[in-house]
Design an enzyme around this catalytic site. Structure first.
Site, PDB file in Angstrom:
ATOM      1  N   LYS A  20     -31.748  53.981 -19.414  1.00 55.94           N
ATOM      2  CA  LYS A  20     -32.218  53.672 -20.771  1.00 55.94           C
ATOM      3  C   LYS A  20     -33.318  54.637 -21.189  1.00 55.94           C
ATOM      4  O   LYS A  20     -33.335  55.129 -22.317  1.00 55.94           O
ATOM      5  CB  LYS A  20     -32.712  52.226 -20.843  1.00 55.94           C
ATOM      6  CG  LYS A  20     -33.201  51.805 -22.241  1.00 55.94           C
ATOM      7  CD  LYS A  20     -33.225  50.287 -22.381  1.00 55.94           C
ATOM      8  CE  LYS A  20     -34.365  49.644 -21.632  1.00 55.94           C
ATOM      9  NZ  LYS A  20     -35.629  49.634 -22.397  1.00 55.94           N
ATOM     10  N   SER A 186     -48.343  54.609 -16.037  1.00 60.28           N
ATOM     11  CA  SER A 186     -46.897  54.881 -16.037  1.00 60.28           C
ATOM     12  C   SER A 186     -46.590  56.344 -16.316  1.00 60.28           C
ATOM     13  O   SER A 186     -45.674  56.674 -17.068  1.00 60.28           O
ATOM     14  CB  SER A 186     -46.185  53.984 -17.061  1.00 60.28           C
ATOM     15  OG  SER A 186     -46.381  52.630 -16.769  1.00 60.28           O
ATOM     16  N   ASP A 285     -41.900  48.301 -14.554  1.00 64.18           N
ATOM     17  CA  ASP A 285     -40.622  47.622 -14.783  1.00 64.18           C
ATOM     18  C   ASP A 285     -40.026  47.050 -13.504  1.00 64.18           C
ATOM     19  O   ASP A 285     -39.141  46.199 -13.554  1.00 64.18           O
ATOM     20  CB  ASP A 285     -39.622  48.576 -15.441  1.00 64.18           C
ATOM     21  CG  ASP A 285     -39.917  48.798 -16.916  1.00 64.18           C
ATOM     22  OD1 ASP A 285     -40.687  48.002 -17.490  1.00 64.18           O
ATOM     23  OD2 ASP A 285     -39.383  49.767 -17.495  1.00 64.18           O
ATOM     24  N   LYS A 312     -45.384  42.796 -22.507  1.00 65.66           N
ATOM     25  CA  LYS A 312     -44.004  43.266 -22.579  1.00 65.66           C
ATOM     26  C   LYS A 312     -43.200  42.297 -23.461  1.00 65.66           C
ATOM     27  O   LYS A 312     -43.746  41.613 -24.320  1.00 65.66           O
ATOM     28  CB  LYS A 312     -43.426  43.369 -21.170  1.00 65.66           C
ATOM     29  CG  LYS A 312     -44.071  44.452 -20.320  1.00 65.66           C
ATOM     30  CD  LYS A 312     -43.591  45.834 -20.734  1.00 65.66           C
ATOM     31  CE  LYS A 312     -44.032  46.912 -19.766  1.00 65.66           C
ATOM     32  NZ  LYS A 312     -43.479  48.247 -20.108  1.00 65.66           N
ATOM     33  N   LYS A 384     -30.198  43.604 -23.890  1.00 66.04           N
ATOM     34  CA  LYS A 384     -31.227  44.545 -24.328  1.00 66.04           C
ATOM     35  C   LYS A 384     -31.143  45.860 -23.564  1.00 66.04           C
ATOM     36  O   LYS A 384     -31.384  46.927 -24.137  1.00 66.04           O
ATOM     37  CB  LYS A 384     -32.611  43.924 -24.148  1.00 66.04           C
ATOM     38  CG  LYS A 384     -33.746  44.723 -24.761  1.00 66.04           C
ATOM     39  CD  LYS A 384     -35.060  43.975 -24.652  1.00 66.04           C
ATOM     40  CE  LYS A 384     -36.145  44.622 -25.491  1.00 66.04           C
ATOM     41  NZ  LYS A 384     -36.488  45.972 -25.041  1.00 66.04           N
TER      42      LYS A 384
END
Length: 403
Positions: A20, A186, A285, A312, A384
């Site tokens: 993604k 991140s 994640d 989130k 999603k």
């Protein structure tokens, strides 16, 4: 959609769907090209649909199906647009500076928890460089045209702001720099951005706390493919560790995706190493599925660097704690940490997944180690990022029925 899972081990070979994160970035790169590009193995999910729709609204032409898409780059940017980011934080945070760089007066709308997700780090540096925020609260609305220059930005909330700025500054005529005023969270996601830009002929230089972007560079159209998603790989890699037998076929072991760390963590687990601490600063994640994994570890484990998970799609620290404790786990959530005490097995039960795709998929993997059946309420949220998750789960022998 609610799903009932009768616990059983999974078994077989699986090709993980396209990334993604890479799909988002490849679409943006092709939209900046002068000419037509072809993306093979583009992920098809709700978040990528949001990105595609947004880029069309800004002037790109995107057509295709079954993972193969042709993109003609933006030649005449839209003067005004309304962009529906749906529930995609990446779309919102990437596209605010991109629309500003194109000089498009844009209103950004969304759904779910997206209106609650902050954009504050981007507002002041963009305002200092030519952009008016007509609305600084949801729905956000901007006008003006972004100027090259120096952008000082807090990197502690999300790397997505840095990615959005890198893309935006790369299509301006003058040189720019992004100066981080705090440690970047991140960072591997920014590494993915820089790597994707490089594949299209655009260079970014990183030195200490600064990213340098030269003006006047051109994105070169070409044909390329999206590699497998390490974040989605994690669910089945963990299943393989806790009682299933799964071979993952299509992973790029040289990937710059930060979530490739799951391969090292699961290898250590399978080798019997007692894992008592995981720093999730660069791999947020992975936290939900790592929490599942550590429920079956050898020693109690602290997963730290987790504070951003509270903003989130849901409060993921509370959500995964509630889900696993409801199934019989021993998990505690703190401000910036999850603490997991191992159990021999989980019990089962009915759980709500907070409309969060990663919580739902983690729960389905946890169900493989439950004594009794598990009912997942709201399982449609996997669309999603991984619409075929339960198809793949069943293909591997999982007993998951819609009820």
């Amino acid at each position: 959609m609610d799903i009932k899972i009768k616990p059983s081990a999974l078994c077989g070979s699986l090709s993980i769907p396209p990334s993604k994160s890479v799909s988002h970035r490849m679409l943006i790169c092709t939209a900046f090209c002068e000419g037509e590009s072809v993306i093979n193995d583009l992920l098809e999910c709700e978040d990528i649909e949001a990105m595609s729709g947004a880029l069309r609204a800004l002037g790109a032409e995107i057509d295709g199906a079954d993972g193969c898409y042709r993109v003609r780059g933006i030649t005449s940017p839209s003067k005004s647009a309304v962009i529906d980011c749906k529930e995609s934080g990446s779309a919102l945070r990437f596209l605010i500076p991109i629309a500003a760089a194109l000089g498009c007066e844009t209103e950004f709308i969304g759904s779910g928890r997206l209106p609650e997700r902050p954009i504050t780090p981007i507002i002041e540096p963009m305002r200092d460089n030519g952009i008016t925020f007509i609305s600084e609260t949801y729905p956000y609305k901007i006008s003006g045209k972004l100027r090259p220059g120096t952008y000082r930005i807090d990197g502690s909330m999300s790397s997505q702001f840095i990615t959005g700025l890198l893309f935006a500054l790369s299509i301006l005529n003058g040189d720019s720099e992004i100066v981080l005023t705090s440690p970047l969270q991140s960072k591997p996601y920014v590494d993915i951005t820089v790597d994707c830009m490089r594949q299209f002929g655009v260079e970014v230089t990183e030195k200490e706390n600064t990213y340098y972007v030269k003006g006047g560079q051109k994105y070169i159209p070409h044909t390329l493919s999206v590699e497998a998603d390490m974040s989605q790989c994690a669910f089945f890699a963990v299943a393989d560790c806790i009682g299933s037998d799964i071979k993952l076929d299509n992973l790029n072991l040289n990937s710059v995706q930060g979530d490739k760390a799951i391969l090292d963590i699961t290898e250590r687990f399978k080798n019997g190493e007692p894992i008592d601490h995981i720093d999730a600063t660069d791999i947020p994640d992975l936290v939900p599925i790592l929490t599942v994994l550590m429920c079956f570890g050898k020693v109690p484990c602290r997963i730290t660097g987790c504070a951003r998970l509270r903003i989130k799609e849901c409060d993921r620290l509370e959500a995964i704690t509630d889900v696993l404790n409801a199934l019989g786990g021993k998990v505690k959530a703190y401000d910036d940490m999850i603490e997991v005490t191992p159990v021999t097995e989980l019990e089962g039960g009915t759980v709500e997944f907070y409309n969060d795709h990663r919580i739902a998929m983690a729960g389905a993997i946890a169900a493989t180690r439950c004594k009794n059946e598990v009912i997942i309420k709201g399982a449609q949220c996997v669309a999603k990022s991984y619409p075929k998750f339960f198809d793949d789960y069943r293909m591997l022998g999982g007993n998951a029925d819609v009820i």
